[in-house]
Design an enzyme around this catalytic site. Structure first.
Site, PDB file in Angstrom:
ATOM      1  CD  GLU A 121      31.251 -15.016   1.570  1.00 24.53           C
ATOM      2  OE1 GLU A 121      31.048 -14.515   0.896  1.00 24.53           O
ATOM      3  OE2 GLU A 121      32.023 -16.172   1.369  1.00 24.53           O
ATOM      4  CD  GLU A 298      32.586  -8.799  -4.014  1.00 23.61           C
ATOM      5  OE1 GLU A 298      32.127  -9.999  -3.408  1.00 23.61           O
ATOM      6  OE2 GLU A 298      34.052  -8.470  -3.820  1.00 23.61           O
TER       7      GLU A 298
HETATM    8  N1  HT7 Z   1      32.486 -12.766   0.086  1.00 21.72           N
HETATM    9  C1  HT7 Z   1      32.929 -12.003   0.464  1.00 21.72           C
HETATM   10  C2  HT7 Z   1      33.146 -12.213   2.172  1.00 21.72           C
HETATM   11  C3  HT7 Z   1      32.202 -11.035   2.665  1.00 21.72           C
HETATM   12  C4  HT7 Z   1      31.842 -11.217   3.993  1.00 21.72           C
HETATM   13  C5  HT7 Z   1      32.518 -12.258   4.672  1.00 21.72           C
HETATM   14  C6  HT7 Z   1      32.148 -11.850   6.424  1.00 21.72           C
HETATM   15  C7  HT7 Z   1      31.445 -11.076   7.022  1.00 21.72           C
HETATM   16  C8  HT7 Z   1      31.468 -10.029   5.684  1.00 21.72           C
HETATM   17  C9  HT7 Z   1      31.398 -10.263   4.484  1.00 21.72           C
HETATM   18  N2  HT7 Z   1      31.415  -9.107   3.737  1.00 21.72           N
HETATM   19  C10 HT7 Z   1      31.419  -9.627   2.237  1.00 21.72           C
HETATM   20  C11 HT7 Z   1      33.346 -11.130   0.291  1.00 21.72           C
HETATM   21  C12 HT7 Z   1      34.013 -11.425  -1.288  1.00 21.72           C
HETATM   22  O1  HT7 Z   1      35.218 -12.052  -0.926  1.00 21.72           O
HETATM   23  O2  HT7 Z   1      34.101 -10.411  -2.298  1.00 21.72           O
HETATM   24 ZN    ZN Z   2      35.772 -12.784  -2.810  1.00 25.89          ZN
END
Ligand code: HT7
Ligand code: ZN
Length: 873
Positions: A121, A298
C-alpha cells in the site's frame, strides 16, 4: 511530476479474476513470474488497450495465452506497460527480476535484516510485477514462494497454505491461496528465519481461527501483549459491529525496517516491530496502549478496508477514518475513556490543526495529488475519524450500527467511495447529509466564535455562534458546515441548568446543530451567572472562541458535568496565564504566574478524585505546540520560557502537594499494563516532574532512586528523562551512559535512548544529534532510528530546532537530502517541520526558506518535490 485528479477517474477496462504468482527469492535478483487471468469489462471498447503498472522491473518475458509477445506488440512508457491489442479473455504471463536488497525505499519487496518482506500500500505492488496496481481491480491470489531451506525456513503469504515441498539445491516452496478477492495493495509475502507464537480464537459462529505471531527468535518474549490485544479486538469487533473473521488463519509478523506502524494485508498483517513488541522492562505504558490500538486497527481493517475497500486512493479516508474511529472506540472501551478522548483531541488540536493551517492542507477527500504516499496524514486519519464520530453522534449509536451493517452487507467485495458510506447512513437514518458531505471536501479548520447575552429581567440566556472556515491553498471560499455543538450550562452554584428552548426541555446536555454562518439559541428560565460549557467531548473538529473569564473557567474546571470539558477549561486557564507570562518575557520583565492558576492546581491536588488518569492530564500544562497553535505570531523562545517558568512556579508553590501525590501513587504490586496501574504511574510521574522542576536536590534524588529501582520502563524512562533534561550533568550523564550500555542489544530501547537525549532543552541538544548520528546503533536507512533521533529533535525540541543560528534547519535539510535518495516517503515526512515557517519571525522564515531552496535544487523524488513546492508557493 504531474498531478493526478479525482475528476479523471475512469473504471478499469479489464478485470483480473485470478492472479498466480511465483517468487524465486534471491536477495539481489528475485524472479517473479505472474499469470494473470484477464477479462475485458463488458462496458469497455473491444479496442481498449491493456495498461499495467511497473517500476524498477527488469522484464524477461511477456506472453499472452502462452505466446511470447514481440517487442513491437507492447510499449513500456513512464512506468506503464501498454499492450494495444488483446483478446477479450486471456492469460497474461510475465517474468521479471527485482532487487530486494537495494530497495531502501521499503516499498514493494525488500530485505529487512534477515528477512524478505513486502509493503504494497498504496502503490508498492508495481515494484514487484507488472499489474493494474489500483484498488478497484480485485483478484483471487495464489502465491508460490520458493526460498533457501536454511536461510528462509519460513515462507508466508496471504490466505491458507495449500502445498509445500522440497526442491533441488537446498530450496523449498510453499503455495498459499487466498480465497477472498483483493486489490494488489493487500498482497504480502514474508520469508526468513522466524519463530512463531501460536494461539487460537473461536469466532461467534463457532469457527476456530489459528493465530500466529512471527518474530525473530530474540523477540519471542515480547509477543504476549500483542496476542492478548488481538483476541480482545476480535471479540470487540464481533460485539460492537457484528464482524467475524473470515479465514482459518490470522498472522502477524514483526519487521524492523518499516515506513509506518503496520499494514493490514489480508490474513498476514505486517508490523513495524515498534508497533507490536512489548514487555514491561522495555516498553512504556504509552507504548503498550499504542500497540493495543494498532493491533486492533489493523485487525479492524479486515472489514473496513479489505472486505469493503476504496475505489481509488482519493477515497483513502473511507477506510482510514472509519478504522481509526473504530480503534478509538475499542481503546476507550478498555482504558480510561476520557483520557483516550483527551489524547486524541490533543493530537487533533495541535498537529492536525497545524496541518490544516499549513501549506500542505488538504481536504479529507483530496481532489488531486502528485504522490499518494504523502496523503497518509493526520487529516485523512484523525480528521477522517472525527467526521465518522460526528456521524455516529448525529445518527445515534443504534442507527449508526444499522448503517454500518448495511454498508458492510451491501458493499462486501467491492471497491467504493465516501458517498457510498455516507449515503448508506443517510438511508438508514432518514437524515439529509448533503451539507454534512462538505466536511470531506473542504480543507481547513472551521473557526467557531461564540458569544452570549443575558437578559436578567426575562431570565433568558442567548447564545450566538458564528462559523467561518479560513481559506487554504487552492480553496479560497468555504461554505458553512453542519457542526454539531454539544453543550450545557453550569449554574453559579455548580449545578447543571435545565436547557429549555422554545418551551421544550432538552435535559442538561444537548446538541445544537449549527448549519448557518451564524445562529442563535435562546435558553429560557436561566438564573444569572450561568456559564456555558461548549463543544463538550470535542463534538466537532473546530476551533472555538468564547470570552470565558478566568473565574468562569475555574468554575467549569470544578463543576462541568463533562470530564473532557473540565480538562479543556484547565488548559484554557493555563493558556491565559502562560500567554501573560509570554508578554512579560517579550518585555524582558519578571514572569509571574497568575495566582488563580496556582489556586486551581492546589484545588486539583487536594480534592479527592476517582479518576486519577484524568487528573494527571489536567495537571499537564498545554504543550508548546498547542500554545504555538493559538498565536498569530509564534515566539518560540517566549513560549518555551513562559511555560518553563509556569512549571517552576507551580512546583515552588505546591511542592508538598506534589510530594504527597507522588508518594500516594507508589505501587507495591508487580507491574501490569492495567488502566488502574497506568493511572497511578501517570499521576506519580507528573508529580515527579514538578518536584524536579523545583530544583531541590531532594527531588532529583527521588528521580534517581526511581531510575535505579528499575521496576518497569514507564518509571525508568520518566526518571531518566528528568535526569537527562536537568542541568545536573553529574546525575544525567551517568544515567544516560548506564542505560545505553545496558540496552545496546535492543534497538527499540535504544530508540528511546536517542529520543530522550535529543529532546533536552539545553543548548547542546543539536550537537548531541550530530554526535549520535555516528553512533553504531543509528542507521539513516532505518525509519525508526530516523524518527527517534531526527524526528524527536525536530518535532519535540522546538527551542533547539528553531535555533537562531539556523543550525537546526541545516541539520534537517541535510538529512532530508540524504533520505530523498534512500527513502523518499520518509524524507517527505521528515521535512514537514521545515515547511511550518509562516507564523515565525522574519529571520527564522528566511533561514527556513533558504534550506527549502537548497533542497529544491536537488534531483527530487515526487514525494519531496510535492511538499517543497507547496511550502515555497
Ligand atoms: N493502511 C496502512 C498504510 C501503510 C502505508 C502507507 C504508506 C507507506 C507505508 C505504509 N505502511 C502502511 C496502515 C494503516 O493505516 O493501517
Ligand atoms: Zn489504517
Amino acid at each position: 511530476p504531474q498531478a493526478i485528479y479525482l475528476s479523471d477517474y475512469r473504471p478499469p477496462a479489464y478485470r483480473i479474476d485470478k492472479t498466480e504468482l511465483t517468487f524465486d527469492l534471491d536477495p539481489q535478483a528475485t524472479r517473479v513470474r505472474a499469470r494473470l487471468h484477464v477479462t475485458r469489462h463488458p462496458e469497455s471498447k473491444a479496442q481498449a488497450a491493456l495498461t499495467l503498472h511497473g517500476h524498477g522491473l527488469t522484464t524477461e518475458r511477456i506472453a499472452i495465452d502462452g505466446q511470447a509477445l514481440l517487442e513491437s506488440e507492447y510499449r513500456i512508457e513512464a512506468d506503464q506497460l501498454i499492450i494495444d491489442r488483446v483478446p477479450e479473455t486471456f492469460v497474461l504471463e510475465t517474468e521479471v527480476i527485482i532487487d530486494p536488497t537495494s530497495n531502501t525505499a521499503l516499498e514493494g519487496l525488500y530485505v529487512s535484516g534477515p528477512m524478505f518482506c513486502t509493503q504494497c500500500e498504496p502503490e508498492g505492488f508495481r515494484r514487484i510485477t507488472w499489474y493494474p496496481d489500483r484498488p478497484d481491480v480485485m483478484a483471487v491470489f495464489t502465491t508460490t514462494v520458493i526460498g533457501d531451506r536454511q536461510r528462509q525456513p519460513v515462507l508466508l503469504s496471504n490466505g491458507n497454505p495449500i502445498e509445500r515441498g522440497e526442491l533441488p539445491d537446498g530450496r523449498h516452496f510453499v503455495t498459499w491461496e487466498d480465497p477472498h478477492p483483493k486489490p494488489a495493495y493487500l498482497f504480502a509475502l514474508v520469508a526468513g528465519s522466524l519463530e512463531c507464537v501460536r494461539d487460537s480464537f473461536t469466532t461467534m459462529s463457532g469457527r476456530e481461527v489459528a493465530l500466529e505471531i512471527w518474530v525473530e527468535a530474540q523477540n519471542l518474549e515480547k509477543t504476549d501483549w500483542a496476542m492478548a490485544s488481538l483476541k480482545r479486538a476480535m471479540t470487540w469487533d464481533e460485539e460492537a459491529y457484528g464482524r467475524e473473521y473470515d479465514l482459518d488463519l490470522f498472522m502477524i509478523v514483526a519487521v524492523d525496517d518499516f515506513n509506518m506502524g503496520a499494514m493490514e494485508n489480508k490474513g498476514l498483517n505486517i508490523f513495524n516491530s515498534a508497533a507490536v513488541l512489548a514487555n514491561p522492562q522495555t516498553t512504556t505504558d504509552a507504548t503498550f496502549q499504542r500497540i493495543e490500538g494498532i493491533v486492533a486497527h489493523e485487525y479492524f481493517h479486515n472489514w473496513s478496508g479489505n472486505r469493503v475497500t476504496c475505489r481509488d486512493w482519493f477515497q483513502l479516508a473511507l477506510k482510514e477514518g472509519f478504522t481509526v474511529f473504530r480503534d478509538q472506540s475499542f481503546s476507550s472501551s478498555i482504558n480510561s475513556a476520557p483520557v483516550k478522548r483527551i489524547e486524541d483531541v490533543a493530537l487533533m488540536r495541535t498537529l492536525q490543526f497545524a496541518e490544516d493551517a499549513g501549506p500542505t492542507a488538504h481536504p479529507v477527500r483530496p481532489d488531486h495529488f502528485i504522490e499518494i504516499s504523502n496523503f497518509y496524514t493526520l487529516t485523512i486519519y484523525e480528521k477522517g475519524a472525527e467526521i465518522v464520530r460526528m456521524l455516529s453522534h448525529l445518527l445515534g449509536e443504534e442507527t449508526f450500527r444499522r448503517g454500518s451493517d448495511l454498508y458492510f452487507e451491501r458493499f462486501d467485495g467491492q471497491a467504493v467511495r465516501v458517498e457510498d458510506f455516507v449515503e448508506t447512513m443517510a438511508e438508514v437514518s432518514g437524515e439529509d447529509l448533503t451539507q454534512f458531505m462538505r466536511w470531506y471536501a473542504q480543507a481547513g479548520t472551521p473557526q467557531l466564535t461564540a458569544r452570549s447575552d443575558y437578559d436578567a429581567e426575562k431570565r433568558r440566556f442567548t447564545l450566538t455562534i458564528a462559523q467561518q472556515t479560513p481559506p487554504t491553498p487552492g480553496q479560497e471560499d468555504k461554505q458553512p458546515l453542519h457542526v454539531p455543538v454539544r453543550m450545557g450550562l453550569m449554574a453559579a452554584d455548580g449545578q447543571p441548568v435545565e436547557l429549555i428552548i422554545n418551551g421544550e426541555s432538552h435535559g442538561t446536555d444537548t446538541v445544537l446543530h449549527l448549519r448557518e454562518a451564524e445562529q442563535q439559541w435562546v435558553f429560557e428560565n436561566v438564573d444569572e451567572g450561568a456559564v456555558p460549557s461548549l463543544l463538550r467531548g470535542f463534538s466537532a473538529p473546530v476551533r472555538l472562541e468564547y470570552p470565558w473569564s478566568r473565574d468562569e473557567l475555574s468554575h467549569l474546571m470544578r463543576f462541568d458535568e463533562d470530564g473532557f470539558n473540565r480538562w479543556d477549561a484547565t488548559q484554557r486557564l493555563a493558556l491565559i496565564a502562560i500567554e501573560e507570562m509570554m508578554a512579560a518575557h517579550q518585555r524582558n520583565e519578571l514572569m509571574a504566574l497568575d495566582a488563580r492558576l496556582i489556586e486551581a492546581f492546589s484545588y486539583l491536588l487536594r480534592e479527592p478524585t476517582d479518576d486519577r488518569a484524568v487528573l494527571a492530564e489536567m495537571l499537564r500544562l498545554p504543550s508548546e505546540a498547542w500554545i504555538a497553535e493559538q498565536q498569530r505570531r509564534v515566539d518560540i523562545d517566549a513560549i518555551h520560557g513562559a511555560r518553563r517558568a509556569a512549571i517552576e512556579q507551580l512546583a515552588d508553590n505546591l511542592f508538598p502537594e506534589f510530594e504527597s501525590v507522588y508518594h500516594a501513587n507508589q505501587q507495591s504490586e508487580a507491574y501490569a499494563p492495567t488502566p488502574e496501574q497506568m493511572a497511578s504511574r501517570s499521576l506519580k510521574n507528573v508529580a515527579l516532574s514538578y518536584l524536579v522542576a523545583n530544583g531541590e536536590v531532594e527531588a532529583l534524588n527521588m528521580a534517581r532512586a526511581q531510575y535505579e529501582a528499575d521496576d518497569n520502563m514507564t518509571d525508568v524512562r520518566a526518571a531518566l528523562t528528568l535526569l537527562a533534561h536537568s542541568d545536573r550533568a553529574d546525575l544525567g550523564d551517568p544515567a544516560i551512559r548506564a542505560f545505553g550500555e545496558r540496552w545496546a542489544h535492543d534497538s527499540l530501547v535504544m530508540d528511546q535512548w536517542f529520543a530522550t537525549q535529543v529532546t533536552r532543552p539545553q543548548a547542546d541538544a543539536l550537537e548531541r544529534v550530530r554526535f549520535l548520528m555516528d553512533h553504531p546503533a543509528f542507521s539513516i536507512k532505518n525509519p525508526n532510528r530516523v524518527r527517534a533521533l531526527i524526528g524527536a529533535f525536530t518535532q519535540q525540541n522546538r527551542v533547539n530546532f528553531h535555533r537562531l543560528d539556523g543550525e537546526g534547519y541545516r541539520l534537517l535539510a541535510d538529512v532530508v537530502i540524504e533520505l530523498n535518495r534512500l527513502n523518499p516517503e520518509i524524507a517527505a515526512r521528515m521535512i514537514v517541520p521545515l515547511t511550518r515557517y509562516h507564523r515565525l519571525d522574519e529571520k527564522r522564515q528566511a533561514l527556513m526558506r533558504g534550506e527549502l531552496e537548497r533542497i529544491r535544487a536537488e534531483n527530487l523524488s515526487r514525494n519531496v518535490f510535492e511538499v517543497v513546492e507547496k511550502a515555497l508557493a
